[in-house]
Design a protein around this motif. Structure first.
Motif, PDB file in Angstrom:
ATOM      1  N   GLY A   1       7.708  13.629   0.436  1.00  0.00           N
ATOM      2  CA  GLY A   1       8.832  12.749   0.763  1.00  0.00           C
ATOM      3  C   GLY A   1       8.514  11.822   1.924  1.00  0.00           C
ATOM      4  O   GLY A   1       8.783  10.628   1.872  1.00  0.00           O
ATOM      5  N   ALA A   2       7.921  12.382   2.969  1.00  0.00           N
ATOM      6  CA  ALA A   2       7.580  11.565   4.138  1.00  0.00           C
ATOM      7  C   ALA A   2       6.484  10.560   3.807  1.00  0.00           C
ATOM      8  O   ALA A   2       6.536   9.405   4.243  1.00  0.00           O
TER       9      ALA A   2
ATOM     10  N   ILE B   1      11.288   2.085  -4.304  1.00  0.00           N
ATOM     11  CA  ILE B   1      10.356   0.996  -3.993  1.00  0.00           C
ATOM     12  C   ILE B   1      11.092  -0.343  -3.964  1.00  0.00           C
ATOM     13  O   ILE B   1      10.911  -1.158  -3.044  1.00  0.00           O
ATOM     14  N   VAL B   2      11.927  -0.580  -4.955  1.00  0.00           N
ATOM     15  CA  VAL B   2      12.696  -1.828  -4.998  1.00  0.00           C
ATOM     16  C   VAL B   2      13.598  -1.933  -3.770  1.00  0.00           C
ATOM     17  O   VAL B   2      13.670  -2.982  -3.122  1.00  0.00           O
ATOM     18  N   TYR B   3      14.247  -0.832  -3.421  1.00  0.00           N
ATOM     19  CA  TYR B   3      15.107  -0.815  -2.234  1.00  0.00           C
ATOM     20  C   TYR B   3      14.312  -1.105  -0.974  1.00  0.00           C
ATOM     21  O   TYR B   3      14.728  -1.892  -0.126  1.00  0.00           O
ATOM     22  N   GLY B   4      13.144  -0.485  -0.857  1.00  0.00           N
ATOM     23  CA  GLY B   4      12.302  -0.721   0.311  1.00  0.00           C
ATOM     24  C   GLY B   4      11.865  -2.164   0.437  1.00  0.00           C
ATOM     25  O   GLY B   4      11.788  -2.709   1.536  1.00  0.00           O
ATOM     26  N   LEU B   5      11.604  -2.796  -0.679  1.00  0.00           N
ATOM     27  CA  LEU B   5      11.214  -4.207  -0.657  1.00  0.00           C
ATOM     28  C   LEU B   5      12.382  -5.115  -0.294  1.00  0.00           C
ATOM     29  O   LEU B   5      12.221  -6.124   0.369  1.00  0.00           O
TER      30      LEU B   5
ATOM     31  N   VAL C   1      15.839   4.586  10.224  1.00  0.00           N
ATOM     32  CA  VAL C   1      16.952   5.187   9.493  1.00  0.00           C
ATOM     33  C   VAL C   1      16.675   5.187   7.999  1.00  0.00           C
ATOM     34  O   VAL C   1      16.885   6.190   7.306  1.00  0.00           O
ATOM     35  N   VAL C   2      16.190   4.064   7.491  1.00  0.00           N
ATOM     36  CA  VAL C   2      15.866   3.979   6.064  1.00  0.00           C
ATOM     37  C   VAL C   2      14.783   4.988   5.713  1.00  0.00           C
ATOM     38  O   VAL C   2      14.885   5.719   4.718  1.00  0.00           O
TER      39      VAL C   2
ATOM     40  N   VAL D   1       6.603   3.223   1.204  1.00  0.00           N
ATOM     41  CA  VAL D   1       7.636   2.232   0.858  1.00  0.00           C
ATOM     42  C   VAL D   1       7.871   1.288   2.033  1.00  0.00           C
ATOM     43  O   VAL D   1       7.963   0.070   1.859  1.00  0.00           O
ATOM     44  N   LEU D   2       7.946   1.826   3.247  1.00  0.00           N
ATOM     45  CA  LEU D   2       8.160   0.963   4.408  1.00  0.00           C
ATOM     46  C   LEU D   2       6.966   0.069   4.696  1.00  0.00           C
ATOM     47  O   LEU D   2       7.126  -1.077   5.095  1.00  0.00           O
ATOM     48  N   LEU D   3       5.767   0.581   4.485  1.00  0.00           N
ATOM     49  CA  LEU D   3       4.585  -0.272   4.665  1.00  0.00           C
ATOM     50  C   LEU D   3       4.575  -1.408   3.654  1.00  0.00           C
ATOM     51  O   LEU D   3       4.272  -2.551   3.986  1.00  0.00           O
TER      52      LEU D   3
END
Length: 121
Positions: A52-53, A113-117, A25-26, A59-61
């Protein structure tokens, strides 16, 4: 191994699908948002979607590192305090990212990036 540790491991095995769902979802929401920003800047839909993808995947990695960091912080600060700080910061990033588009793509990408972390810590 303590009984509490065994219970935690058992619970994690049972909740793997929820973690995967949250990650998907994120990733999909972030990818769609970034794609729309790049299209607004004049990129073709195909190029914007690819960017975007790719960025959402990166970011997820990178967020895998935050799992270990979250554990380390929880050992140092305590579980409850770490959870409150990380979830508050993650919520703020989630709430603010949509409003940062006028500030430029660099600000949006940094916040992403901060959000993903934070979202997986």
């Amino acid at each position: 191994m303590k009984a509490l540790d065994r219970k935690l491991l058992r619970d994690l095995r049972l909740l793997w699908s929820q973690g995967l769902t949250i990650a998907l979802v994120v990733a999909s929401g972030l990818a769609a948002f970034l794609t729309s920003l790049w299209v607004a800047q004049g990129l073709s839909l195909t190029a914007a979607t690819a960017r975007g993808a790719s960025f959402a995947s990166a970011v997820l990695l990178a967020s895998g590192l935050s799992n270990a960091t979250g554990g380390w912080l929880s050992d140092r600060l305590g579980r409850a305090r770490t959870i409150v700080v990380v979830l508050t910061a993650s919520g703020l990033c989630s709430a603010l990212i949509g409003w940062t588009a006028p500030l430029g793509l660099a600000v949006v990408l940094t916040l992403a990036i901060v959000y993903g972390l934070l979202v997986t810590a």
